[in-house]
Scaffold this motif. Structure first.
Motif, PDB file in Angstrom:
ATOM      1  N   SER A   1     -67.292  33.972 -55.155  1.00 29.81           N
ATOM      2  CA  SER A   1     -67.039  34.564 -53.901  1.00 29.81           C
ATOM      3  C   SER A   1     -67.229  36.333 -54.134  1.00 29.81           C
ATOM      4  O   SER A   1     -67.253  36.358 -55.690  1.00 29.81           O
ATOM      5  CB  SER A   1     -65.232  35.002 -53.582  1.00 29.81           C
ATOM      6  N   THR A   2     -67.450  37.214 -53.205  1.00 27.21           N
ATOM      7  CA  THR A   2     -67.621  38.621 -53.652  1.00 27.21           C
ATOM      8  C   THR A   2     -66.608  39.126 -53.668  1.00 27.21           C
ATOM      9  O   THR A   2     -66.593  40.301 -52.701  1.00 27.21           O
ATOM     10  CB  THR A   2     -68.746  38.832 -52.448  1.00 27.21           C
ATOM     11  N   PRO A   3     -65.565  39.466 -54.411  1.00 25.05           N
ATOM     12  CA  PRO A   3     -64.549  40.393 -54.376  1.00 25.05           C
ATOM     13  C   PRO A   3     -64.865  42.176 -54.681  1.00 25.05           C
ATOM     14  O   PRO A   3     -66.332  42.329 -55.131  1.00 25.05           O
ATOM     15  CB  PRO A   3     -63.588  39.790 -55.689  1.00 25.05           C
ATOM     16  N   GLY A   4     -64.466  42.847 -53.444  1.00 25.15           N
ATOM     17  CA  GLY A   4     -64.511  44.050 -53.869  1.00 25.15           C
ATOM     18  C   GLY A   4     -66.228  44.413 -52.936  1.00 25.15           C
ATOM     19  O   GLY A   4     -66.573  45.592 -52.299  1.00 25.15           O
ATOM     20  N   ALA A   5     -66.926  43.645 -52.235  1.00 23.27           N
ATOM     21  CA  ALA A   5     -68.346  43.626 -51.498  1.00 23.27           C
ATOM     22  C   ALA A   5     -67.789  44.026 -49.815  1.00 23.27           C
ATOM     23  O   ALA A   5     -68.636  45.033 -49.781  1.00 23.27           O
ATOM     24  CB  ALA A   5     -69.327  42.648 -51.350  1.00 23.27           C
ATOM     25  N   ASN A   6     -66.806  43.397 -50.177  1.00 21.55           N
ATOM     26  CA  ASN A   6     -65.933  44.293 -48.555  1.00 21.55           C
ATOM     27  C   ASN A   6     -65.424  45.016 -48.622  1.00 21.55           C
ATOM     28  O   ASN A   6     -64.730  45.452 -47.473  1.00 21.55           O
ATOM     29  CB  ASN A   6     -66.151  42.541 -47.463  1.00 21.55           C
TER      30      ASN A   6
ATOM     31  N   ILE B   1     -59.020  45.730 -52.197  1.00 16.68           N
ATOM     32  CA  ILE B   1     -59.572  46.212 -50.766  1.00 16.68           C
ATOM     33  C   ILE B   1     -58.272  46.575 -51.340  1.00 16.68           C
ATOM     34  O   ILE B   1     -58.328  48.005 -51.031  1.00 16.68           O
ATOM     35  CB  ILE B   1     -59.302  45.150 -50.207  1.00 16.68           C
ATOM     36  N   GLY B   2     -56.984  46.692 -51.967  1.00 16.29           N
ATOM     37  CA  GLY B   2     -55.829  47.002 -51.680  1.00 16.29           C
ATOM     38  C   GLY B   2     -55.430  48.525 -52.282  1.00 16.29           C
ATOM     39  O   GLY B   2     -54.728  49.012 -52.049  1.00 16.29           O
ATOM     40  N   SER B   3     -56.626  48.427 -53.490  1.00 15.46           N
ATOM     41  CA  SER B   3     -56.669  49.712 -54.771  1.00 15.46           C
ATOM     42  C   SER B   3     -57.303  50.216 -53.595  1.00 15.46           C
ATOM     43  O   SER B   3     -56.341  52.004 -54.048  1.00 15.46           O
ATOM     44  CB  SER B   3     -57.232  49.518 -55.567  1.00 15.46           C
ATOM     45  N   LEU B   4     -57.995  50.420 -53.732  1.00 21.59           N
ATOM     46  CA  LEU B   4     -58.921  51.476 -51.683  1.00 21.59           C
ATOM     47  C   LEU B   4     -57.922  51.897 -51.118  1.00 21.59           C
ATOM     48  O   LEU B   4     -57.621  52.838 -50.727  1.00 21.59           O
ATOM     49  CB  LEU B   4     -59.941  51.309 -51.613  1.00 21.59           C
ATOM     50  N   ALA B   5     -57.115  51.077 -50.003  1.00 22.93           N
ATOM     51  CA  ALA B   5     -56.477  51.720 -49.716  1.00 22.93           C
ATOM     52  C   ALA B   5     -55.539  52.209 -49.197  1.00 22.93           C
ATOM     53  O   ALA B   5     -54.872  53.181 -49.360  1.00 22.93           O
ATOM     54  CB  ALA B   5     -55.966  49.676 -48.570  1.00 22.93           C
TER      55      ALA B   5
ATOM     56  N   ASP C   1     -58.425  45.635 -64.869  1.00 21.73           N
ATOM     57  CA  ASP C   1     -59.267  46.779 -63.660  1.00 21.73           C
ATOM     58  C   ASP C   1     -58.835  46.819 -62.311  1.00 21.73           C
ATOM     59  O   ASP C   1     -58.972  48.593 -62.201  1.00 21.73           O
ATOM     60  CB  ASP C   1     -60.878  45.483 -63.705  1.00 21.73           C
ATOM     61  N   ALA C   2     -57.365  46.168 -62.038  1.00 22.95           N
ATOM     62  CA  ALA C   2     -57.150  46.707 -60.944  1.00 22.95           C
ATOM     63  C   ALA C   2     -56.465  48.300 -60.975  1.00 22.95           C
ATOM     64  O   ALA C   2     -55.962  48.764 -60.056  1.00 22.95           O
ATOM     65  CB  ALA C   2     -56.405  45.621 -60.317  1.00 22.95           C
ATOM     66  N   ALA C   3     -55.412  47.613 -62.363  1.00 27.04           N
ATOM     67  CA  ALA C   3     -54.727  48.847 -62.022  1.00 27.04           C
ATOM     68  C   ALA C   3     -55.444  50.341 -62.567  1.00 27.04           C
ATOM     69  O   ALA C   3     -54.763  51.332 -62.529  1.00 27.04           O
ATOM     70  CB  ALA C   3     -54.064  48.539 -63.816  1.00 27.04           C
TER      71      ALA C   3
END
Length: 388
Positions: A78-83, A148-152, A173-175
């Motif tokens: 999959s492409t996590p982060g691309a969208n 997505i959640g971290s950007l939001a 990485d997310a943290a």
């Protein structure tokens, strides 16, 4: 030459990553070794024996039969982060249109004009039906703190909101992406009780099916506004409609409409617009194509949803890619067979994910075909490839 079958329209920026001298790409390709797909349903698609990998230009993979892929030695990417930025922006839009009834207000103005009324004479009186709260100093709850959640979450802080986050699988990485002012809670009920707005960013699977159900709605702050740009099945629609009718939830913004949901006046439904930007489609296509060629040409795995991520710089004369069950002594069996035939192992990497494991072995010399066949017949080996 590698054969790549495409489903849906893949952005040309991604297809350009596949050298036409080495790749045959198109919808009519048969006996493919790779698949590039967006949202097309592959659940019943008959895989050819040649298929090695599927790259999804997007994040959700509920259109791909993951267990069947794993059993057949097919890597799924999959492409996590691309969208992520595209979805983040729609989250902000969702909060705004669920606060003030922007969509209803626009319809009202058009209807006034269509009925022959001079619009400017009625707007001051009519606007009272569409008022709503500001986002400033309200609380946003973010369920799922990935790309997505971290950007939001970070964007909501910039709007002056208090932000609560919940993610039982929060990665390092997310943290690191999260602003330190995001309050990460260990109990999702704490998020429900404090949040004026809740946005969902988790994968849909059997564990998360109807995660937002009667108990979740009962725990929510009265009048909460819910935004779901993840997957429809994460929310229990019957419980949601009951919560809307009872006033427990003020509005539901969803990217996954159904006739029953659309009939409710408190539902704001969109036609799966989350990643519908040119930038997002390009980013997803490029990432998917690069994941595919790196796996086909080098055996490297990055962003796989069914197999472990394994990356190894190329060295030696030949690389062996061995997909096998995650059971004890498999690595010892593989290396013992190679050493018995006098093959020097120059580099090796092995990782596991659930029931499956993947081993990359760089060899000092090419092995005989008979050795490869013997590797393939080892118990619990699923697929063996030799590159170089």
């Amino acid at each position: 030459m590698y054969r790549i079958k495409t489903f849906n329209k893949i952005a040309p920026q991604g297809l350009e990553r596949l050298d036409p001298a080495r790749y045959q790409v198109g919808e009519d390709v048969a006996e493919e070794e790779g698949i590039l797909v967006r949202s097309a349903n592959l659940l019943d698609y008959p895989f050819p024996d040649s298929l090695l990998a599927i790259a999804r230009a997007g994040v959700g993979v509920n259109n791909i039969p993951l267990e069947r892929c794993s059993e057949n030695g097919v890597a799924v990417f999959s492409t996590p982060g691309a969208n992520a930025n595209a979805v983040k922006e729609l989250v902000l839009c969702g909060m705004l249109i669920s606060s003030r009834d922007v969509t209803g207000a626009v319809r009202w103005v058009k209807n006034q004009a269509a009925s022959g009324v001079e619009v400017e004479t009625v707007v001051e009186k009519g606007k009272a039906a569409f008022v709503g709260p500001e986002l400033y100093r309200k609380a946003l709850g973010v369920i799922g703190l990935g790309a997505i959640g971290s950007l939001a979450a970070n964007a909501a802080l910039d709007l002056g909101m208090d932000v609560y986050g919940f993610d039982p699988f929060l990665s390092v990485d997310a943290a690191l992406r999260l602003d330190r002012h995001v309050r990460v809670v260990q109990d999702v009920n704490e998020l429900y009780k404090k949040s004026d707005y809740i946005t969902i960013h988790i994968h849909f699977n059997e564990k998360t099916r109807h995660m937002i159900g009667p108990e979740a709605f009962a725990a929510m702050k009265p009048g909460a506004r819910l935004i779901n740009l993840a997957r429809g099945g994460v929310v229990n629609d019957e419980a949601l409609l009951a919560a809307l009718d009872a006033g427990k939830v003020t509005a539901y913004v969803t990217d996954f409409p159904t006739n029953k949901l659309v009939a409710n006046p408190h539902v704001i439904a969109m036609p799966h617009l989350g990643a519908s930007t040119p930038e997002s489609e390009q980013n997803c296509a490029v990432m998917a194509a690069e994941e595919l060629w790196d796996y086909l040409e080098n055996g490297n795995i990055k962003n796989s949803v069914n197999l472990p991520d394994v990356y190894l710089d190329r060295s030696g004369a030949q690389r062996l890619c061995v997909l096998h069950k995650n059971i004890p002594a498999m690595l010892a069996s593989i290396t013992a067979l190679l050493s018995r035939d006098g093959v020097n192992v120059e580099n090796l990497s092995n990782k596991s994910k659930g029931d499956y494991a993947y081993t990359l072995v760089d060899l000092g010399a090419k092995v005989e075909p008979a050795v490869l066949e013997e590797l393939r017949t080892l118990p619990n080996v699923i697929r063996v490839r030799a590159i170089g």
